[in-house]
Design an enzyme around this catalytic site. Structure first.
Site, PDB file in Angstrom:
ATOM      1  N   ARG A 107       0.830  -1.223   0.000  1.00 33.24           N
ATOM      2  CA  ARG A 107       0.000   0.000   0.000  1.00 33.24           C
ATOM      3  C   ARG A 107       0.852   1.256   0.000  1.00 33.24           C
ATOM      4  O   ARG A 107       0.511   2.249  -0.657  1.00 33.24           O
ATOM      5  CB  ARG A 107      -0.938  -0.026   1.207  1.00 33.24           C
ATOM      6  CG  ARG A 107      -2.062  -1.058   1.025  1.00 33.24           C
ATOM      7  CD  ARG A 107      -2.560  -1.541   2.358  1.00 33.24           C
ATOM      8  NE  ARG A 107      -3.748  -2.382   2.230  1.00 33.24           N
ATOM      9  CZ  ARG A 107      -3.745  -3.677   1.884  1.00 33.24           C
ATOM     10  NH1 ARG A 107      -2.614  -4.285   1.596  1.00 33.24           N
ATOM     11  NH2 ARG A 107      -4.887  -4.362   1.802  1.00 33.24           N
ATOM     12  N   GLY A 133      -1.346 -11.519  -5.443  1.00 34.93           N
ATOM     13  CA  GLY A 133      -2.746 -11.101  -5.566  1.00 34.93           C
ATOM     14  C   GLY A 133      -2.929  -9.649  -5.161  1.00 34.93           C
ATOM     15  O   GLY A 133      -3.741  -8.920  -5.745  1.00 34.93           O
ATOM     16  N   SER A 146     -12.846  -9.119   1.650  1.00 30.68           N
ATOM     17  CA  SER A 146     -11.508  -9.106   1.052  1.00 30.68           C
ATOM     18  C   SER A 146     -10.922  -7.709   1.115  1.00 30.68           C
ATOM     19  O   SER A 146     -11.467  -6.757   0.571  1.00 30.68           O
ATOM     20  CB  SER A 146     -11.591  -9.563  -0.409  1.00 30.68           C
ATOM     21  OG  SER A 146     -10.418  -9.164  -1.081  1.00 30.68           O
ATOM     22  N   GLN A 191      -8.284  -6.873  -0.337  1.00 30.93           N
ATOM     23  CA  GLN A 191      -7.759  -6.524  -1.665  1.00 30.93           C
ATOM     24  C   GLN A 191      -8.842  -5.850  -2.503  1.00 30.93           C
ATOM     25  O   GLN A 191      -8.582  -4.871  -3.200  1.00 30.93           O
ATOM     26  CB  GLN A 191      -7.208  -7.775  -2.349  1.00 30.93           C
ATOM     27  CG  GLN A 191      -6.009  -8.329  -1.580  1.00 30.93           C
ATOM     28  CD  GLN A 191      -5.426  -9.588  -2.160  1.00 30.93           C
ATOM     29  OE1 GLN A 191      -5.967 -10.146  -3.113  1.00 30.93           O
ATOM     30  NE2 GLN A 191      -4.327 -10.047  -1.600  1.00 30.93           N
ATOM     31  N   ASP A 233      -4.685 -15.404   7.045  1.00 32.95           N
ATOM     32  CA  ASP A 233      -3.416 -15.988   6.598  1.00 32.95           C
ATOM     33  C   ASP A 233      -2.800 -16.926   7.637  1.00 32.95           C
ATOM     34  O   ASP A 233      -1.820 -17.615   7.351  1.00 32.95           O
ATOM     35  CB  ASP A 233      -2.423 -14.878   6.237  1.00 32.95           C
ATOM     36  CG  ASP A 233      -2.874 -14.109   4.994  1.00 32.95           C
ATOM     37  OD1 ASP A 233      -3.622 -14.683   4.176  1.00 32.95           O
ATOM     38  OD2 ASP A 233      -2.480 -12.933   4.847  1.00 32.95           O
ATOM     39  N   LYS A 277      -6.597 -18.882  -2.427  1.00 35.45           N
ATOM     40  CA  LYS A 277      -5.331 -18.205  -2.113  1.00 35.45           C
ATOM     41  C   LYS A 277      -4.254 -18.698  -3.085  1.00 35.45           C
ATOM     42  O   LYS A 277      -4.567 -19.242  -4.136  1.00 35.45           O
ATOM     43  CB  LYS A 277      -4.952 -18.455  -0.650  1.00 35.45           C
ATOM     44  CG  LYS A 277      -5.938 -17.834   0.340  1.00 35.45           C
ATOM     45  CD  LYS A 277      -5.839 -16.315   0.293  1.00 35.45           C
ATOM     46  CE  LYS A 277      -6.819 -15.663   1.219  1.00 35.45           C
ATOM     47  NZ  LYS A 277      -6.923 -14.228   1.016  1.00 35.45           N
ATOM     48  N   ARG A 284      -5.784 -23.628  -0.064  1.00 29.93           N
ATOM     49  CA  ARG A 284      -5.131 -23.830   1.241  1.00 29.93           C
ATOM     50  C   ARG A 284      -5.883 -24.789   2.142  1.00 29.93           C
ATOM     51  O   ARG A 284      -5.285 -25.331   3.070  1.00 29.93           O
ATOM     52  CB  ARG A 284      -4.934 -22.491   1.957  1.00 29.93           C
ATOM     53  CG  ARG A 284      -3.688 -21.816   1.506  1.00 29.93           C
ATOM     54  CD  ARG A 284      -3.206 -20.736   2.445  1.00 29.93           C
ATOM     55  NE  ARG A 284      -2.120 -20.049   1.760  1.00 29.93           N
ATOM     56  CZ  ARG A 284      -1.902 -18.745   1.792  1.00 29.93           C
ATOM     57  NH1 ARG A 284      -2.682 -17.967   2.508  1.00 29.93           N
ATOM     58  NH2 ARG A 284      -0.894 -18.227   1.132  1.00 29.93           N
ATOM     59  N   ARG A 290       3.028 -19.708   2.424  1.00 31.63           N
ATOM     60  CA  ARG A 290       2.573 -19.915   3.804  1.00 31.63           C
ATOM     61  C   ARG A 290       2.492 -21.402   4.148  1.00 31.63           C
ATOM     62  O   ARG A 290       2.674 -21.780   5.299  1.00 31.63           O
ATOM     63  CB  ARG A 290       1.226 -19.217   4.043  1.00 31.63           C
ATOM     64  CG  ARG A 290       1.349 -17.704   3.929  1.00 31.63           C
ATOM     65  CD  ARG A 290       0.226 -16.943   4.576  1.00 31.63           C
ATOM     66  NE  ARG A 290       0.202 -15.581   4.064  1.00 31.63           N
ATOM     67  CZ  ARG A 290       0.991 -14.596   4.497  1.00 31.63           C
ATOM     68  NH1 ARG A 290       1.846 -14.809   5.477  1.00 31.63           N
ATOM     69  NH2 ARG A 290       0.927 -13.395   3.968  1.00 31.63           N
TER      70      ARG A 290
HETATM   71  C1  S3P Z   1      -4.132  -9.057   1.740  1.00 34.64           C
HETATM   72  C2  S3P Z   1      -5.419  -9.451   1.948  1.00 34.64           C
HETATM   73  C3  S3P Z   1      -5.812 -10.847   2.164  1.00 34.64           C
HETATM   74  C4  S3P Z   1      -4.622 -11.723   2.546  1.00 34.64           C
HETATM   75  C5  S3P Z   1      -3.419 -11.458   1.701  1.00 34.64           C
HETATM   76  C6  S3P Z   1      -3.007 -10.000   1.778  1.00 34.64           C
HETATM   77  C7  S3P Z   1      -3.892  -7.630   1.514  1.00 34.64           C
HETATM   78  O1  S3P Z   1      -6.383 -11.333   0.965  1.00 34.64           O
HETATM   79  O2  S3P Z   1      -4.961 -13.083   2.480  1.00 34.64           O
HETATM   80  O3  S3P Z   1      -2.323 -12.256   2.143  1.00 34.64           O
HETATM   81  O4  S3P Z   1      -2.727  -7.186   1.613  1.00 34.64           O
HETATM   82  O5  S3P Z   1      -4.854  -6.905   1.251  1.00 34.64           O
HETATM   83  P1  S3P Z   1      -7.925 -11.021   0.602  1.00 34.64           P
HETATM   84  O6  S3P Z   1      -8.113  -9.569   0.681  1.00 34.64           O
HETATM   85  O7  S3P Z   1      -8.164 -11.520  -0.776  1.00 34.64           O
HETATM   86  O8  S3P Z   1      -8.702 -11.778   1.648  1.00 34.64           O
END
Ligand code: S3P
Length: 435
Positions: A26, A96, A171, A173, A319, A346, A350, A392
């Protein structure tokens, strides 16, 4: 790389975890669209974060290294509309967070951009960001009717429209991609629903003085004048510290974690440890960029008991669930996790990976569509686990080795480099053995 991980004298002592991966992504992304030069200290310099940096550099963002240990960088921000069209496809590799968050910043820019990733990333769902960004006015296409990357961004005029988003999946993300896109919206953008995922983006936006506020059950971002340049130190990653807390607990040692991020939306694992009977002390020591930082002390505990984790708790330890499965093997009674279907999408499936891990050492697990049940306290024996490209899972398997005489052999340990390249060094430093 194949290696046997064990810890005849246990894992314990003191450790400073690597910088937080989520906050590093970020900080890089916001600095890239800031007005002017930002300085980011203690930045995570590993596979996933290098993917973000590499994409930003190809979008014309100059990034300089200014210190090595801990690593610090300077990012010359180009403003919200200042990326340059890259001459080739951008590769988010295994990350991701890179592909989803960057999608928010790229949506509707006057650029043609294609974003791709490695074999694992190409299997992960992208519609969850593509669909809402399209509703905001971006022209994006993904493979298989927008379900998967590669993602293609067609040129727009840089502006997006205000949309009220309701998140069905918790999520961070997706939430973050929408907040980053909303920086260019000339009206208020609202996000409601499952906003209970990690809130690093929200904290960083507020730290930068941007007009994000909480409203009844949601978030509201008002029009932004632009992103100011900033200085930030990244705290340690609690998801990385979680490996050592688990290893110490199953091998009966004490552990101190220093310089660790203590964001309340990431503390579900600590709450679970306490519910399982661990003796923990958490000492907040200050704040970095709106993120609480401090120490975690674990005293040797008498014995662990099983625990039940449900949908509401899952985002705060998403995680760390492979580590909950490991602790469950050493606990008395039953441990049940539900509402964790997100683990299926993931870096690997997982839930399947957890089942293989548990069964490799003689544990008993019942897999559900969205979780698992483990009967604890069964005799465990040395085993072999394939990481199959999931960092992980590789590290969780190595941690499991610390609790089993004869250890665990991990195939594909190199997967750990995307988030924790120092993992083997720290394993040895804390008393473990790798052969
Ligand atoms: C993350 C959000 C999570 C997490 C990933 C990092 C992030 O995923 O599992 O390791 O930095 O926003 P999701 O937002 O898809 O749940």
């Amino acid at each position: 790389m194949k290696a046997q991980f064990s810890a005849p004298r246990g894992i314990g002592g003191e450790v400073v975890p690597p910088p937080d991966k989520s906050i590093t992504h970020r900080a890089l992304l916001l600095a890239s669209v800031a007005e002017g030069t930002s300085t980011i200290g203690n930045i995570l310099d590993t596979g996933d974060c290098r993917s973000t940096r590499g994409c930003l550099e190809r979008l014309g963002v100059p990034i300089e290294d200014i210190a090595r240990e801990p690593k610090a960088i300077r990012v010359h921000g180009r403003g919200l509309l200042g990326y340059r069209e890259p001459p080739a496809i951008l590769d988010a590799e295994n990350s991701g967070t890179t592909i989803r968050l960057l999608s928010g910043l790229l949506a509707a820019l006057p650029l043609y951009v294609v974003l791709t990733g490695d074999a694992s990333l190409l299997r992960r769902p992208m519609q969850r960001v593509v669909e809402p960004l399209k509703r905001m006015g971006a022209r994006i296409a993904g493979r298989d009717a927008d379900r998967y990357a590669p993602l293609t961004f067609l040129p727009g005029d840089g502006s997006l429209r205000a949309v009220d988003h309701h998140l069905e999946v918790a999520s961070a993300q997706v939430k973050s991609a929408l907040l980053l896109a909303a920086l260019r919206v000339p009206e208020v953008t609202r996000i409601t629903g499952r906003i209970d995922s990690r809130d690093h983006t929200e904290r960083l936006l507020r730290f930068l003085g941007l007009p994000l506020r909480e409203e009844a059950g949601g978030l509201a971002l008002s029009p932004c004048p632009g992103v100011p340049a900033f200085q930030l130190e990244i705290p340690g990653d609690i998801s990385s510290a979680a490996f050592w807390l688990t290893a110490a607990l199953i091998s009966g040692r004490e552990l101190a974690v220093r310089g660790c991020g203590l964001n309340p939306t990431r503390l579900g694992f600590l709450r679970t440890l306490e519910a399982m009977g661990a003796d923990l002390q958490v000492d907040p020591e200050g704040e970095h960029g709106g993120e609480p930082v401090g120490a975690i002390r674990l005293r040797a505990s008498e014995g662990l008991r099983g625990v039940a984790i449900g949908e509401a708790e899952v985002p705060s330890l998403i995680d760390e669930i492979p580590l909950v499965a490991i602790l469950a093997l050493f606990a008395s009674g039953t441990t049940a996790v539900r509402g964790a279907g997100e683990l299926r999408v993931k870096e690997s499936d997982r839930l399947q990976a957890i089942a293989r891990l548990v069964e490799a050492v003689g544990g008993r697990i019942r897999l559900e569509a969205d979780g698992f049940t483990i009967e604890g306290g069964r005799p465990l024996s040395p085993g072999r686990v394939e990481a199959r490209g999931d960092h992980r899972i590789a590290m969780a398997a190595a941690v499991l080795g610390a609790g089993i005489p004869g250890g665990v052999t991990v195939e594909g340990m190199e997967a750990a480099t995307v988030s924790y390249p120092d993992f083997p060094r720290h394993y040895r430093m804390l008393g473990g053995s790798i052969e």
